[in-house]
Write an enzyme that holds these catalytic residues in place. Structure first.
Site, PDB file in Angstrom:
ATOM      1  N   ARG A 213       4.557  -2.510  13.981  1.00 34.09           N
ATOM      2  CA  ARG A 213       3.820  -1.900  15.100  1.00 34.09           C
ATOM      3  C   ARG A 213       3.309  -2.937  16.092  1.00 34.09           C
ATOM      4  NH1 ARG A 213       0.213   2.507  13.153  1.00 34.09           N
ATOM      5  NH2 ARG A 213       1.894   3.909  13.760  1.00 34.09           N
TER       6      ARG A 213
ATOM      7  N   HIS B 174       8.034  -4.859   4.557  1.00 38.98           N
ATOM      8  CA  HIS B 174       6.829  -5.653   4.793  1.00 38.98           C
ATOM      9  C   HIS B 174       6.750  -6.852   3.858  1.00 38.98           C
ATOM     10  CE1 HIS B 174       2.275  -6.142   4.943  1.00 38.98           C
ATOM     11  NE2 HIS B 174       2.612  -6.154   6.219  1.00 38.98           N
TER      12      HIS B 174
ATOM     13  N   ARG C  46     -11.570  -6.989   3.315  1.00 33.19           N
ATOM     14  CA  ARG C  46     -11.985  -7.328   4.680  1.00 33.19           C
ATOM     15  C   ARG C  46     -12.276  -6.098   5.524  1.00 33.19           C
ATOM     16  NH1 ARG C  46      -7.265  -9.084   7.304  1.00 33.19           N
ATOM     17  NH2 ARG C  46      -7.220  -7.152   8.489  1.00 33.19           N
TER      18      ARG C  46
ATOM     19  N   HIS D 116      -6.562 -12.642   5.024  1.00 31.89           N
ATOM     20  CA  HIS D 116      -5.326 -11.849   5.032  1.00 31.89           C
ATOM     21  C   HIS D 116      -4.610 -11.836   3.679  1.00 31.89           C
ATOM     22  CE1 HIS D 116      -1.083 -10.938   6.371  1.00 31.89           C
ATOM     23  NE2 HIS D 116      -1.749 -10.050   7.087  1.00 31.89           N
TER      24      HIS D 116
END
Length: 670
Positions: free
Chosen positions: A408, A438, A567, A595
């Site tokens: 995206r 992914h 997070r 991340h």
């Protein structure tokens, strides 16, 4: 107890809003350097843009289609949309309050955003020339009939709306028909214009829209300008993709065109906007007052990201972090020798991303290398990894790259990348029906001593050398045969193999990732029943999946200690008596974007540790190709566990989630 009751599940949309408020807290935090605070403010604006385009737009579609079903958190679409819009309006008000404070602080540093009425004669003459020579030639004012469609307006683009009256009309002023015009701000020019100043130690700036407003009369020789105000619309980006399209590349190009013209979701206008202009825009865009955001400052604060890099003010930014050389790669020039010796681990951005790049670079020129296979989700514009892959093709290597076209807001970049790789002779894959790829996987196939040897890189983050400087992620390198065989099977599947994969080391969604996570959580419950300690530490970006949440509630009630480092979105409620009192949730928001995805299970004293590309979200577990991989070497496990313990003991940037869903800094708790 029914763990799936809505009262035990937080709304993911409202949880995201709390996350963006935590990012805003970093912009408000006076302990952060001033230009870093400006950068955090721009990030909150960018985050909100994406949220409105996708999540709010999706919710509006449900309301408009008459859907009345409650979600997992017990909200009906109309109820959730109302609460969400109230929360967004509150967030925007805080953003602009923060912006006003930053302007005052910048002025104390002799960095000034001035107003037209405060210009000196020298600055006015400078703008006269700049408008005539640079701005005016590229402006294209459009006269718009009242009630006409504004479907041509671009998403997230700043415009000026202008109300006009004809100078040549014979009718009296009161009877003249109002005319409206739209002027698009040129995106080829910097939004922030620096003005000359007599004081060398002072920097003075003016926004582009203020300049065009000042000279707007020059664009309409036959009209009198009655009012002018800036505005911006945000359009729906939640557009369906035809997963069964025969040519996904063509489908994605069409998808991008359709997304640019999605229905309007939000209208941003300046505070005290001309009433007739506002009415004209709302009527033409078919939006309501609740969709309108009157802001007390310039529209679209994302310009602060570039401005935060203002030269000459390093003292107003964090001291640069120069990544150290990866400690696991000291000693040899040949990267294959190092990986063959033992598994290697790199922690970004504290350690350099260079070993990842170097693996591809050496593979591209090594005469023993036969093939390179890699997944690509997001890469930088001038990626050294892509350059190395192109070099490998030149050198006769078999290069296979899976580029995820559906990443995206990186779709356009990835379409260009596909063309570039295909033109160079790479074998490019880019389509799996109903699934995004992914996973972060790299496979180098080498011929050594008349046998095939596979070298593998698996990571928690993208193959992006730029984001690797600001995102915390882990990279693992291994030459172990079981890993190599597994990753080879993964690429065979991506290449269309119908064989059902049988994994030895890695776990892959949507095949068996959910099953294995469930099995690992339930094993901790069994360890408690055996009288041993049960403990889970899970670090990720978001926890949304209700089935996983119910497993964690079961673990908590059984006595398993659960520490979650999340997070962003967290739909689980920690600290509820009799349900989740053994669960602690913290969110760390700071200089670097947390991340990495890390999963630790005590396993009765024989700890299991995994890294992954996946969060605990339905999309990651059900609708994506994701990889979970074990860290087996004790030295590497201890290193990661130590990092987890440091994160869990954070009292500076961590916020602890309370049972009611709010977040507090540990230092402020009683």
């Amino acid at each position: 107890m029914d763990y799936k009751e809505s009262k035990y599940y937080n709304s993911k949309q409202l949880s995201w809003l709390k996350f963006n408020n935590r990012v805003l807290e970093e912009a408000q935090d006076e302990s952060n350097p001033l230009l870093e605070r400006a950068k955090f403010l721009s990030i909150t604006a960018s985050n909100l843009d994406e949220f409105v385009m996708v999540r709010v737009a999706r919710l509006k579609k449900r309301v408009d289609s008459g859907v009345d079903k409650q979600d997992k958190a017990g909200y009906k679409p109309q109820q959730l949309l109302l609460e969400l819009l109230n929360g967004i309006h509150s967030l925007v008000a805080k953003q602009y309050s923060c912006f006003a404070e930053l302007l005052n602080n910048l002025e104390q540093e002799d960095i000034l955003f001035t107003k037209i009425e405060d210009l000196t004669m020298k600055q006015k003459l400078f703008l006269d020339d700049y408008f005539a020579e640079t701005i005016s030639p590229i402006l294209n004012p459009l006269i718009i009939e009242q009630g006409s469609s504004l479907s041509f307006l671009s998403n997230k683009t700043l415009y000026l709306s202008v109300r006009l009256k004809s100078k040549n009309s014979k009718e009296s002023s009161s009877k003249q028909k109002e005319n409206f015009s739209i002027v698009k701000l040129p995106t080829t020019l910097s939004r922030v214009i620096e003005l000359p100043t007599a004081q060398e130690d002072k920097r003075v700036f003016l926004l582009l829209e203020r300049v065009i407003e000042e000279y707007i009369d020059l664009l309409y020789s036959d009209y009198q300008v009655e009012a002018v105000n800036a505005f911006r619309i945000t359009r729906n980006a939640d557009i369906d993709i035809d997963q069964e399209a025969q040519d996904l590349l063509l489908e994605m190009k069409d998808y991008l065109r359709r997304r640019e013209r999605g229905f309007p979701v939000r209208l941003e206008v300046e505070e005290e906007m001309d009433g007739q202009l506002k009415e004209f825009l709302l009527g033409s865009l078919k939006l309501s007052e609740s969709d309108t955001y009157e802001v007390a400052g310039p529209i679209d604060l994302t310009f602060l990201l570039e401005f935060s890099q203002l030269e000459g003010y390093d003292h107003l930014r964090f001291e640069p972090l120069v990544p150290q050389s990866a400690q696991d790669f000291d000693g040899y020039d040949d990267i294959f020798t190092q990986i063959n010796e033992r598994d290697r681990l790199v922690h970004h951005p504290y350690e350099s991303f260079e070993p990842v790049i170097e693996l591809v670079r050496q593979a591209a020129v090594d005469p023993k290398v036969i093939a390179i296979k890699q997944t690509i989700y997001r890469v930088s514009e001038d990626s050294p990894i892509i350059d190395a892959l192109l070099k490998a093709v030149e050198n006769g290597k078999q290069v296979t790259v899976f580029v995820e076209l559906k990443a995206r807001f990186d779709e356009e970049n990835n379409i260009s990348l596909v063309k570039k790789l295909e033109n160079a002779g790479c074998h490019v894959l880019y389509g799996l029906a109903g699934l995004k790829v992914h996973a972060k996987a790299l496979l180098v196939v080498r011929e050594e001593d008349e046998r095939i040897k596979r070298y593998v890189h698996l990571g928690t983050g993208n193959y992006n050398d730029q984001t690797a400087k600001v995102y915390t992620d882990f990279s693992m390198f291994t030459a172990k045969d079981d890993f190599g065989r597994d990753v080879a099977k993964l690429f065979n599947f991506l290449n269309g193999s119908l064989e059902s994969p049988d994994w030895r080391k890695i776990t892959v969604a949507p095949f068996n990732l959910r099953y294995n996570f469930t099995k690992l959580i339930r094993n901790e419950i069994e360890q408690v029943k055996l009288g041993k300690e049960g403990r889970i530490i899970a670090k990720m970006n978001a926890l949304v999946d209700q089935k996983i949440i119910t497993e964690l509630y079961s673990a908590s009630t059984a006595g398993v200690k659960v520490d979650l480092i999340i997070r962003g979105i967290c739909c689980l409620s920690p600290g509820l008596k009799g349900l989740s009192e053994n669960i602690r949730v913290i969110s760390i928001v700071g200089r670097f974007l947390e991340h990495s995805r890390v999963f630790y299970f005590e396993n009765g004293g024989e700890a299991k540790l995994f890294l992954a590309s996946a969060d605990w979200r339905p999309r990651n577990l059900n609708r994506r190709i994701e990889v979970l991989f074990p860290v087996e070497e004790e030295k590497l496990k201890k290193r990661i566990i130590n990092i987890l313990e440091i994160l869990l003991s954070d009292t500076v940037k961590a916020r602890k989630q309370q049972p009611d869903g709010s977040y507090q800094r540990p230092s402020s708790l009683p």
